[in-house]
Design a protein around this motif. Structure first.
Motif, PDB file in Angstrom:
ATOM      1  N   TYR A  23       0.840  -1.201   0.000  1.00 61.90           N
ATOM      2  CA  TYR A  23       0.000   0.000   0.000  1.00 61.90           C
ATOM      3  C   TYR A  23       0.869   1.242   0.000  1.00 61.90           C
ATOM      4  N   ASP A  24       0.259   2.379  -0.322  1.00 59.69           N
ATOM      5  CA  ASP A  24       0.952   3.655  -0.426  1.00 59.69           C
ATOM      6  C   ASP A  24       0.396   4.654   0.583  1.00 59.69           C
ATOM      7  N   LEU A  25       1.291   5.506   1.106  1.00 59.80           N
ATOM      8  CA  LEU A  25       0.905   6.617   1.965  1.00 59.80           C
ATOM      9  C   LEU A  25       1.282   7.902   1.217  1.00 59.80           C
ATOM     10  N   PRO A  26       0.344   8.520   0.505  1.00 66.87           N
ATOM     11  CA  PRO A  26       0.667   9.732  -0.263  1.00 66.87           C
ATOM     12  C   PRO A  26       0.605  10.991   0.598  1.00 66.87           C
ATOM     13  N   ASP A  27       1.344  12.034   0.190  1.00 62.63           N
ATOM     14  CA  ASP A  27       1.277  13.315   0.897  1.00 62.63           C
ATOM     15  C   ASP A  27       0.385  14.314   0.170  1.00 62.63           C
ATOM     16  N   GLY A  28      -0.115  13.982  -1.010  1.00 63.25           N
ATOM     17  CA  GLY A  28      -0.999  14.864  -1.757  1.00 63.25           C
ATOM     18  C   GLY A  28      -0.276  15.765  -2.742  1.00 63.25           C
ATOM     19  N   GLN A  29       1.049  15.744  -2.747  1.00 62.75           N
ATOM     20  CA  GLN A  29       1.819  16.580  -3.662  1.00 62.75           C
ATOM     21  C   GLN A  29       2.809  15.771  -4.487  1.00 62.75           C
ATOM     22  N   GLY A  30       2.553  14.491  -4.632  1.00 60.85           N
ATOM     23  CA  GLY A  30       3.404  13.642  -5.459  1.00 60.85           C
ATOM     24  C   GLY A  30       4.340  12.726  -4.693  1.00 60.85           C
ATOM     25  N   LEU A  31       4.638  13.050  -3.434  1.00 64.86           N
ATOM     26  CA  LEU A  31       5.521  12.204  -2.633  1.00 64.86           C
ATOM     27  C   LEU A  31       4.709  11.077  -2.010  1.00 64.86           C
ATOM     28  N   THR A  32       5.236   9.856  -2.101  1.00 63.92           N
ATOM     29  CA  THR A  32       4.536   8.682  -1.594  1.00 63.92           C
ATOM     30  C   THR A  32       5.516   7.771  -0.873  1.00 63.92           C
ATOM     31  N   LEU A  33       5.057   7.210   0.236  1.00 66.28           N
ATOM     32  CA  LEU A  33       5.816   6.161   0.904  1.00 66.28           C
ATOM     33  C   LEU A  33       5.129   4.849   0.567  1.00 66.28           C
ATOM     34  N   SER A  34       5.821   3.985  -0.168  1.00 62.03           N
ATOM     35  CA  SER A  34       5.277   2.676  -0.523  1.00 62.03           C
ATOM     36  C   SER A  34       5.707   1.667   0.531  1.00 62.03           C
TER      37      SER A  34
END
Length: 76
Positions: A23-34
């Protein structure tokens, strides 16, 4: 398929646990922690070229070697 969750704080990154699916944790501005099923946490940036609809994911590094502390602030 990934589960979308909101990336907000360094504590959220630390507490992100592996599950039976990636799963992904997005920040809403393109940065994501997969977050992978193996437990690895990968920082990625979703980039879209100007005047193009094509998007690519750029791998920036792995957590904890790279943390939110180095992330640019969006507070202006």
């Amino acid at each position: 398929m990934t589960i979308s969750r909101r990336l907000r704080t360094a504590i959220a990154v630390q507490k992100a646990k592996s599950t039976d699916k990636d799963y992904d944790l997005p920040d809403g501005q393109g940065l994501t922690l997969s977050v992978r099923t193996s437990g690895k946490k990968i920082w990625r940036f979703r980039y879209q070229r100007p005047k193009s609809t094509a998007r690519i994911n750029i791998t920036l590094g792995y957590y904890p070697a790279m943390t939110l502390a180095g992330r640019p602030s969006s507070s202006g």
